[in-house]
Design an enzyme around this catalytic site. Structure first.
Site, PDB file in Angstrom:
ATOM      1  N   GLY A 268       0.806  -1.218   0.000  1.00 23.86           N
ATOM      2  CA  GLY A 268       0.000   0.000   0.000  1.00 23.86           C
ATOM      3  C   GLY A 268       0.832   1.258   0.000  1.00 23.86           C
TER       4      GLY A 268
ATOM      5  N   PRO B  37      -2.527   1.761  -4.831  1.00 22.82           N
ATOM      6  CA  PRO B  37      -2.309   3.025  -4.137  1.00 22.82           C
ATOM      7  C   PRO B  37      -3.392   3.327  -3.116  1.00 22.82           C
ATOM      8  CG  PRO B  37      -3.219   3.433  -6.305  1.00 22.82           C
ATOM      9  CD  PRO B  37      -2.934   1.953  -6.223  1.00 22.82           C
TER      10      PRO B  37
ATOM     11  N   HIS C 213      -4.845  16.108   1.146  1.00 24.74           N
ATOM     12  CA  HIS C 213      -4.417  15.241   2.243  1.00 24.74           C
ATOM     13  C   HIS C 213      -3.874  16.078   3.406  1.00 24.74           C
ATOM     14  CE1 HIS C 213      -4.609  11.961  -0.730  1.00 24.74           C
ATOM     15  NE2 HIS C 213      -4.699  11.162   0.317  1.00 24.74           N
TER      16      HIS C 213
ATOM     17  N   LYS D  36       1.542  14.189   4.874  1.00 24.24           N
ATOM     18  CA  LYS D  36       1.743  13.265   3.752  1.00 24.24           C
ATOM     19  C   LYS D  36       2.961  13.690   2.946  1.00 24.24           C
ATOM     20  CE  LYS D  36      -0.575  10.950  -0.102  1.00 24.24           C
ATOM     21  NZ  LYS D  36      -0.102   9.617   0.338  1.00 24.24           N
TER      22      LYS D  36
END
Length: 265
Positions: free
Chosen positions: A100, A125, A158, A162
């Site tokens: 992932g 993803p 996000h 991130k």
């Protein structure tokens, strides 16, 4: 028989949620965790996570120490270089891996595909049901709107922590649109004084606060527009998908898989 899993990135945001949900699943056994050497304390996984049921389970920086005792590795280290190394180690031992981690180069993805000749590899993803449905809906819409004078754009948001931008999910959406619309010119952010070119697909990334993940695909025509949006409000949607993927991939033949295979999309 339960699926024995090792989680890479065990102390990270996603790793913790994956382990939490795995502990709630009677068909999954967490046998250990892997972390960067700088993050591994001199205690076991149970103590590190405050989980009595994991007391005595190893926490290490060396995945190879745990491979003899696992069926599936779940890779969420967040480090593409480390993830490629983990994929190589795992597949050499003929064990399955669910990946992932995002931010891979094209060359790294090709390496991972090569590893899948030895053992089953699932790379995605985003492992949530909703996002994978978004992938499919975006593809369907692009097929219908191709040559109908619609422009395609992508925006993602996000949290401030991130690391990669655009997100792996946004890049997958861009790949789908690019292939379906036959437009290869991806534009990351916009500036200057030039009009939009017909062959462009714009990809925008915003960062801030604690946003788990928002993704919108825009199809912009004249007099109308279509917006396809997925908003994640909990990391559990991704973590649940990772656990389900680990259960699904156990016992599969060597090969390269995606969440479309897991979900039957």
């Amino acid at each position: 028989m339960s699926v024995r899993v090792v989680v890479c990135g065990a102390l990270g945001r996603m790793g913790r949620r994956i382990i939490e949900l795995a502990l709630q699943d009677k068909d999954v056994e967490v046998v250990g965790g892997v972390e960067h050497p700088d993050c591994v304390p001199s205690i076991d996984l149970g103590e590190a996570l405050g989980k009595e049921e994991l007391k005595g389970k190893p926490l290490t920086s060396r995945l190879e120490e745990l491979l003899p005792y696992t069926d599936v590795v779940i890779e969420f280290s967040g480090n593409p270089t480390a993830a490629v190394g983990h994929a190589e180690l795992t597949t050499l031992e003929k064990k399955a891996i669910v990946i992932g981690t995002t931010g891979f180069t094209k060359q790294e993805i090709e390496q991972i595909k090569e590893f899948s000749k030895n053992a089953p590899v699932l790379l995605s993803p985003n492992m949530s049901l909703g996002v994978n449905l978004l992938f499919k809906l975006a593809e369907i819409a692009a097929k219908v709107l191709k040559d109908k004078n619609f422009d395609a754009e992508i925006m993602e948001i996000h949290h401030r922590f991130k690391k990669d931008a655009p997100s792996g999910t946004a890049m997958k959406l861009a790949e789908i649109l690019s292939e379906t619309l036959e437009k290869k010119n991806l534009v990351f952010g916009r500036k200057g004084e030039a009009p939009r070119k017909e062959d462009e697909i714009g990809v925008m990334a915003l960062r801030g606060g604690d946003v788990v993940g928002d993704h919108t695909v825009y199809f912009l025509g004249f007099g109308e527009r279509i917006e396809l949006t997925h908003r994640a409000t909990s990391r559990d949607t991704f973590a649940k998908g990772a656990v389900e993927a680990a259960k699904w991939i156990k016992g599969k033949e060597p090969g390269f898989y995606t969440m479309f295979d897991v979900l039957g999309l």
